[in-house]
Design an enzyme around this catalytic site. Structure first.
Site, short mmCIF file in Angstrom:
data_model
loop_
_atom_site.label_atom_id
_atom_site.label_comp_id
_atom_site.label_asym_id
_atom_site.label_seq_id
_atom_site.Cartn_x
_atom_site.Cartn_y
_atom_site.Cartn_z
N THR A 265 0.85 -1.20 0.00
CA THR A 265 0.00 0.00 0.00
C THR A 265 0.88 1.23 0.00
O THR A 265 2.03 1.18 0.44
CB THR A 265 -0.82 0.09 1.30
OG1 THR A 265 0.10 0.08 2.40
CG2 THR A 265 -1.80 -1.06 1.42
N ASP A 266 0.32 2.37 -0.38
CA ASP A 266 0.91 3.61 0.08
C ASP A 266 0.58 3.65 1.57
O ASP A 266 -0.31 2.95 2.04
CB ASP A 266 0.33 4.81 -0.67
CG ASP A 266 1.23 6.02 -0.53
OD1 ASP A 266 1.18 6.91 -1.39
OD2 ASP A 266 2.03 6.05 0.43
N TRP A 267 1.29 4.46 2.31
CA TRP A 267 1.19 4.38 3.78
C TRP A 267 -0.16 4.87 4.28
O TRP A 267 -0.46 6.04 4.24
CB TRP A 267 2.35 5.17 4.39
CG TRP A 267 3.54 4.30 4.70
CD1 TRP A 267 4.14 4.13 5.91
CD2 TRP A 267 4.25 3.45 3.79
NE1 TRP A 267 5.19 3.25 5.82
CE2 TRP A 267 5.27 2.80 4.54
CE3 TRP A 267 4.13 3.15 2.44
CZ2 TRP A 267 6.17 1.88 3.96
CZ3 TRP A 267 5.02 2.25 1.87
CH2 TRP A 267 6.03 1.62 2.62
N GLY A 268 -0.98 3.90 4.66
CA GLY A 268 -2.33 4.21 5.09
C GLY A 268 -3.33 4.07 3.98
O GLY A 268 -4.45 4.53 4.08
N GLY A 269 -2.94 3.37 2.91
CA GLY A 269 -3.82 3.26 1.75
C GLY A 269 -4.81 2.13 1.80
O GLY A 269 -5.64 1.97 0.91
#
Ligand code: GLC
Length: 734
Positions: A265-269
């Site tokens: 993921t992107d961070w928090g995606g």
């Protein structure tokens, strides 16, 4: 004889022991076995909990290995321009090590501006060595999101507006990184073309624009670059978050493109366990507890792909085969990186890395205007030189968001100019100040802007030549992650300052450090303009080498500079098209992005895609092809002469565009299908030979859901830029 028998006995014994030892060593640890054998063996030894643990973070920038089996954890680091300083276990803060100051390479817009794939390979190789030396298994870059609007805060991190240029430049970068046993991580997949509402904005885009504009660089990264990991983007596509998007990840990436690596993921995606499990996500990073914004002590176990995922596996709602596919991909990445045999050892901040950083910067700087050949300025030509502008001294490697760097050194433009022309001949006056860079917030400068402004005018009045070193910077709402620009004009009152300087001194060389196009109300009043990007540690050396003529500039724009913002496609339809209504956004310009728009709408940009001057001049011969008729599976051989008609050696990025005048669907007037950087000595002529696969001139047919190359006439044009077509040749597709 006795002796021989004894020796033979020892020999047989040692072979037997060796075999036994070999049998004792598990397959996954046996370097003589294939990657897939080792992956399957490791998988067969793991428990359900251990497999689930692989699928999510254990800290801010690491994910689990399998301690019981001696399988190492995966360490990740930003970013695309250099290896970020060590970050805390559990927060975005820096740990404060003293051994992690890196080399800052130029931002990827500068790399794209070199139009030099070989240099991109060198760049990837060098940054990959630094990531390897810093013991990172995944380098979180390169970013290849298409330049759709000049307002996007992160354009500086990407490779411009043209899918073909981005595709050609991203592949060698990835190969360079991964030859070090470090995974590149192409990002942000996909349609992350702005920062405004990036966490959720739902992009509505046609299949043609998706496949013809926004996916090609990712497709090349996977199919040609063989990238080992892909980062999902924060936004949504057609109602599903891209970090767990069935169309993007299961269908296009993992089925159509045969991607065998890992999606992070992107961070928090990540936002939902079932979607994360079933829609192609492999490793969840950066989430907060249950998707809320407050972190709890046991954040990582609450991840969507942690306990909640385990529960669905245990109650049979999700088959273990779904988990095994993720675990296989993650194990494959581990065996390609930190368990790879003969993995090189990397290097950190060495002369070769400085050399690479400087060469990319020198070849990426774009000379946009040079009236009366005011440039180059050779040392000794002037004795009273004014240097104006905050970007002459401000660090441009700090700030900007996740691509920020703690550097070993950063030569500022002022230092470079002082070294080249003599500090005694230079008077510096900042002219304006913008305040410290801080993520997500603008902190105004405490300095008195009027005083700075007036001092700069005074300094300019008394000088023979003025170097104005301005542009954007890495502050919030400038070239920075987490926010878009608020204006197309230069910030911090620079336009006014340039205009006032011109009243007291006509000899002004404007140098813009930025990763984005800007309005240029003073474009007709200044004799010289240089687009100088974010050049990294070697900034001052590279810029002065170009300004002084030590290096002849050869960079070309990887994106168009519209005269005014509304001239740009995405910005000409109102808020629905950009930045959206805060929920939905509609890519109404469709396939007509960048020069595709300006050509079709007959709008002249200030400076076109692919434009860049040199200190010499080039003459293009008439374009020719090896024959007139081609079948779709054939390769078109294009050739033309190029002559350096000036007095100094130089390099020219020649471009070839393809057009289909009578297509059955709307198509751009022309599209870049080949380019090459040609180095020529003064007066030298070379024959340029380029190849274009006929099938690459196809368009994406939405009914067919596949590429379609229509029969009939196509036109190939050689060009110095999208606005400088030199000649055309007609061919037929049979
Ligand atoms: C950031 C960025 C991404 C970066 C990641 C880790 O939000 O979008 O590019 O790699 O998080 O810092």
């Amino acid at each position: 004889m006795k002796k021989l028998q004894t020796t033979l006995l020892y020999l047989l014994l040692s072979i037997w022991m060796g075999v036994q030892a070999q049998d004792m060593k598990p397959v996954y640890l046996d370097n003589t076995k294939t990657m897939e054998q080792r992956v399957e063996d490791a998988l067969s030894r793991m428990t359900l909990d251990e497999k689930v643990a692989l699928c999510h973070a254990q800290s801010k920038f690491s994910s689990h290995g399998v301690p019981r089996l001696g399988i190492p954890e995966i360490w990740m680091s930003d970013g695309p321009h250099g290896v970020r300083e060590e970050i805390d276990w559990d927060s975005w803060g820096a740990v404060g090590w003293t051994n992690d100051s890196c080399m800052a390479y130029p931002a990827l817009t500068c790399l794209a501006a070199t139009f030099n794939p070989k240099l991109s390979h060198a760049y990837g190789g060098a940054i990959g060595e630094e990531a390897r030396y810093r013991k990172k298994d995944i380098l979180l870059g390169p970013g290849v999101n298409i330049y759709r609007t000049p307002m996007n805060g992160r354009n500086f991190e990407y490779l411009g507006e043209d899918p073909y240029l981005a595709s050609q430049m991203v592949v060698p970068y990835i190969q360079g990184v991964q030859q070090n046993g470090v995974s590149a991580c192409v990002k942000h997949f996909a349609l992350n073309n702005q920062e405004e509402w990036r966490g959720h904005i739902n992009v509505n885009v046609s299949d043609r624009a998706l496949h013809e504009i926004y996916l090609p660089a990712f497709k090349a990264a996977v199919e040609e670059g063989k990238v080992w990991s892909v980062m999902g983007s924060y936004n949504q596509l057609r109602g599903q978050h891209c970090c767990h998007n069935d169309l993007l990840l299961n269908k296009i990436l993992k089925t159509d493109w045969n991607f065998d690596g890992v999606v992070v993921t992107d961070w928090g995606g990540a936002h939902d366990t079932k979607q994360a499990a079933l829609n192609g996500l492999d490793i969840e990073m950066g989430s907060y507890t249950n998707g809320l914004t407050s972190e709890s002590k046991f954040t990582y176990d609450d991840y969507y792909l942690a306990k909640p995922f385990l529960a669905l596996l245990k109650n049979g709602e999700i088959p273990v085969s779904v988990l095994d596919d993720k675990a296989r991909r993650i194990l494959r990445l581990i065996f390609r990186t930190n368990m790879a045999v003969n993995r090189p050892f990397g290097r950190f901040v060495c002369d070769e890395h400085s050399e690479t950083a400087r060469r990319v910067a020198e070849e990426g700087i774009v000379l946009l205007k040079n009236d009366k050949q005011i440039l180059p300025i050779v040392p000794g030509e002037y004795n009273r030189i004014a240097v104006i502008g905050e970007n002459a001294t401000r660090s441009l490697t700090k700030g900007g968001g996740s691509s920020e760097l703690k550097v070993k050194y950063e030569i500022s433009p002022l230092e470079g100019l002082q070294k080249m022309y003599g500090a005694g001949k230079i008077v510096y006056s900042k002219g304006y100040s913008s305040g410290p860079s801080a993520y997500g917030v603008e902190i105004p400068s405490a300095e008195n802007q009027d005083d700075l402004f007036n001092a700069a005018i005074e300094t300019s009045k008394n000088a023979e030549i003025v170097f104005f070193i301005g542009g954007l910077n890495k502050n919030h709402h400038q070239d920075c992650e987490g926010g878009d620009r608020l204006s197309y004009n230069l910030p911090f009152n620079q336009d006014k300052l340039i205009q006032e300087i011109l009243k007291v001194n006509k000899n002004v060389v404007v140098v813009l450090a930025s990763g984005n196009a800007v309005a240029m109300p003073w474009v007709n009043d200044v004799p010289a303009i240089v687009q100088s990007w974010y050049l990294g540690s070697e900034a001052g050396n590279a810029l002065t080498n170009v300004l002084s003529g030590v290096v002849n500039p050869s960079g070309k724009l990887p994106f168009s500079f519209p005269k005014k913002l509304e001239d740009n496609g995405a910005n000409s339809f109102g808020r629905e098209a950009y930045p959206g209504d805060s929920i939905n956004e509609y890519y109404k310009e469709d396939i007509l992005v960048g020069y595709r728009w300006y050509d079709t709408k007959k709008i002249a940009p200030q400076f076109p895609f692919g434009f860049g001057l040199s200190y010499t001049t080039f003459e293009y011969g008439k374009i020719a092809t090896d024959k007139k008729n081609y079948t779709p599976d054939e390769t078109i051989h294009v050739s033309f002469t190029l002559k350096n008609t000036g007095k100094v050696d130089g390099a020219e990025a020649v471009q070839v565009y393809a057009s289909q005048p009578k297509a059955s669907v709307v198509r751009p007037v022309k599209e870049l299908k080949a380019f090459s950087k040609v180095y020529l000595k003064a007066d030298e002529t070379k024959t340029v030979e380029l190849e274009i696969k006929a099938k690459d001139m196809a368009y994406f047919d939405e009914k067919l859901q596949d590429w379609k190359l229509e029969k009939g006439e196509f036109v190939l044009s050689n060009a110095a830029s999208a606005g400088q077509v030199k000649s055309n040749v007609k061919i037929q597709i049979k």
